[in-house]
Design a protein around this motif. Structure first.
Motif, short mmCIF file in Angstrom:
data_model
loop_
_atom_site.label_atom_id
_atom_site.label_comp_id
_atom_site.label_asym_id
_atom_site.label_seq_id
_atom_site.Cartn_x
_atom_site.Cartn_y
_atom_site.Cartn_z
N ALA A 76 -0.29 24.42 12.52
CA ALA A 76 -0.73 25.76 12.37
C ALA A 76 -0.76 26.65 13.54
O ALA A 76 -0.57 27.85 13.63
CB ALA A 76 -2.33 25.67 11.99
N LEU A 98 1.41 26.68 15.92
CA LEU A 98 2.46 27.08 16.07
C LEU A 98 2.77 28.45 15.68
O LEU A 98 4.09 29.19 15.53
CB LEU A 98 3.93 25.92 15.76
CG LEU A 98 3.93 24.30 16.13
CD1 LEU A 98 4.69 23.50 15.61
CD2 LEU A 98 3.79 24.96 17.56
N ASN A 99 2.49 29.14 14.46
CA ASN A 99 2.66 29.85 14.03
C ASN A 99 2.20 31.30 14.59
O ASN A 99 3.56 32.24 14.32
CB ASN A 99 1.93 29.87 13.19
CG ASN A 99 1.71 28.86 11.68
OD1 ASN A 99 2.82 28.76 11.23
ND2 ASN A 99 0.70 29.64 10.43
N VAL A 114 3.18 30.98 17.81
CA VAL A 114 5.01 31.33 18.53
C VAL A 114 5.28 31.17 17.54
O VAL A 114 6.29 32.26 18.26
CB VAL A 114 4.69 30.00 19.25
CG1 VAL A 114 6.56 29.70 19.52
CG2 VAL A 114 4.01 29.25 20.34
N ALA A 115 6.20 30.84 16.35
CA ALA A 115 7.57 31.36 15.25
C ALA A 115 7.02 32.33 15.09
O ALA A 115 8.19 33.28 15.28
CB ALA A 115 6.80 30.49 14.89
N LEU A 169 3.64 23.71 25.30
CA LEU A 169 4.83 23.04 25.36
C LEU A 169 6.03 22.88 26.25
O LEU A 169 7.13 22.36 25.85
CB LEU A 169 5.53 24.91 23.83
CG LEU A 169 5.00 23.74 22.42
CD1 LEU A 169 5.24 25.55 21.78
CD2 LEU A 169 4.99 23.04 21.78
N LEU A 211 -1.24 32.77 23.04
CA LEU A 211 0.31 32.20 22.88
C LEU A 211 0.88 31.28 24.05
O LEU A 211 1.31 30.58 24.77
CB LEU A 211 0.73 33.63 23.04
CG LEU A 211 2.21 33.91 22.33
CD1 LEU A 211 1.84 33.31 20.96
CD2 LEU A 211 2.32 34.87 22.30
N ASP A 212 0.04 32.24 25.39
CA ASP A 212 -0.02 31.69 26.98
C ASP A 212 0.28 30.02 27.03
O ASP A 212 0.80 29.43 27.29
CB ASP A 212 -1.08 32.17 27.79
CG ASP A 212 -0.60 33.75 28.49
OD1 ASP A 212 0.68 34.21 28.02
OD2 ASP A 212 -1.03 34.27 29.41
N PHE A 240 2.43 28.15 24.92
CA PHE A 240 4.29 28.09 25.48
C PHE A 240 4.06 27.09 26.46
O PHE A 240 4.84 26.18 26.57
CB PHE A 240 4.44 29.62 26.29
CG PHE A 240 4.77 30.48 24.67
CD1 PHE A 240 6.47 29.94 23.90
CD2 PHE A 240 5.01 32.09 24.03
CE1 PHE A 240 6.90 30.49 22.97
CE2 PHE A 240 5.53 32.82 23.15
CZ PHE A 240 6.94 31.71 22.99
N TRP A 276 5.83 35.09 16.91
CA TRP A 276 6.36 35.49 18.31
C TRP A 276 7.90 35.62 18.17
O TRP A 276 9.08 36.67 18.55
CB TRP A 276 6.33 35.53 19.46
CG TRP A 276 6.31 35.76 21.02
CD1 TRP A 276 5.19 37.23 20.66
CD2 TRP A 276 7.32 36.22 21.34
NE1 TRP A 276 5.86 37.50 22.82
CE2 TRP A 276 7.37 36.96 22.89
CE3 TRP A 276 8.89 35.56 21.64
CZ2 TRP A 276 8.48 37.19 23.53
CZ3 TRP A 276 9.80 35.83 22.65
CH2 TRP A 276 9.38 36.58 23.33
N ILE A 277 8.30 34.59 18.64
CA ILE A 277 10.23 34.25 18.26
C ILE A 277 10.40 34.77 17.42
O ILE A 277 12.03 35.88 17.31
CB ILE A 277 10.69 33.25 18.51
CG1 ILE A 277 9.82 32.04 19.44
CG2 ILE A 277 12.10 32.14 18.15
CD1 ILE A 277 10.66 31.60 20.67
#
Lengths: 110, 110
Positions: A78, A80-81, A83-84, A16, A9-10, A13, A86-87
DNA sequence: AAAATATTCAACCAACTAGTTGACAATTGT
DNA sequence: ACAATTGTCAACTAGTTGGTTGAATATTTT
């Protein structure tokens, strides 16, 4: 298996957080491109762009397929999942706030 | 007005790329906290935590309200909207890939 | 075989980041 | 008035990042 720990995840993010890298992704979303093609619109050196692609690749946001001397780069949505997810979890609080506001407004009517 | 330019997106993605900051947010999502309360579980100095909060505040992910000598920090989920929108746009390609795969599997049946 | 092309690697630099400590400012309690 | 508490600021350090250039590698073209 999809890696889903904090480190990934680090990395995602962080990858991006750079506008050049987001711009690269936006073009790769439309079509696969070679490193040279990706670099073409930028002022910076090919090596710099290659590094950016490396960052995206390490975050699994792009994959590279060797075709002879060229490397074709492909957007991998995929990645991005995580991150998605998490958000989405935290956005729930936004929804709840809206709900609270709605309740409040509703109560004002009485 | 919600700031929605690249710089803000940079700042938000960057703020979220640090696990300490994500952990802080996860606690703030449950309840508002003072700087000292936020710092309490961490080994690092109060000044370091204060800086992390500053990063989150600059990305508008938290707001601070002064109450006497304490500063109460509040999670601001609205700041996630820009990120959510960005992700959502690109996740569409993930959906399309799934759709393509589905179509392909469907076609195999005939 | 030699030249051109595509890409990465290694070394370097400037700017930024995450942490430290110590001093400071503002507020509250005694 | 004085001491304690809350938080930030300033200066510093070590490590990371985003860029550079020149050399190296692998492949294709001539």
């Amino acid at each position: 298996m999809v890696e889903n720990n904090d480190k990934h995840l680090d990395a995602t993010f962080s990858a991006l957080s750079d506008p050049t890298r987001r711009a690269i992704l936006s073009r790769l979303a439309l079509t696969d491109l070679t490193v040279t093609e990706i670099a073409e619109p930028y002022e910076m050196s090919l090596a710099a762009v290659s590094k950016h692609i490396g960052v995206l690749a390490r975050a699994k946001l792009v994959s590279q397929h060797k075709e002879g001397r060229i490397r074709r780069c492909k957007f991998e949505p995929a990645a991005l999942n995580a991150v998605a997810d998490w958000i989405e979890y935290y956005q729930r609080f936004w929804q709840e706030n809206l709900q609270s506001l709605e309740n409040y407004v509703e109560k004002l009517k009485d």
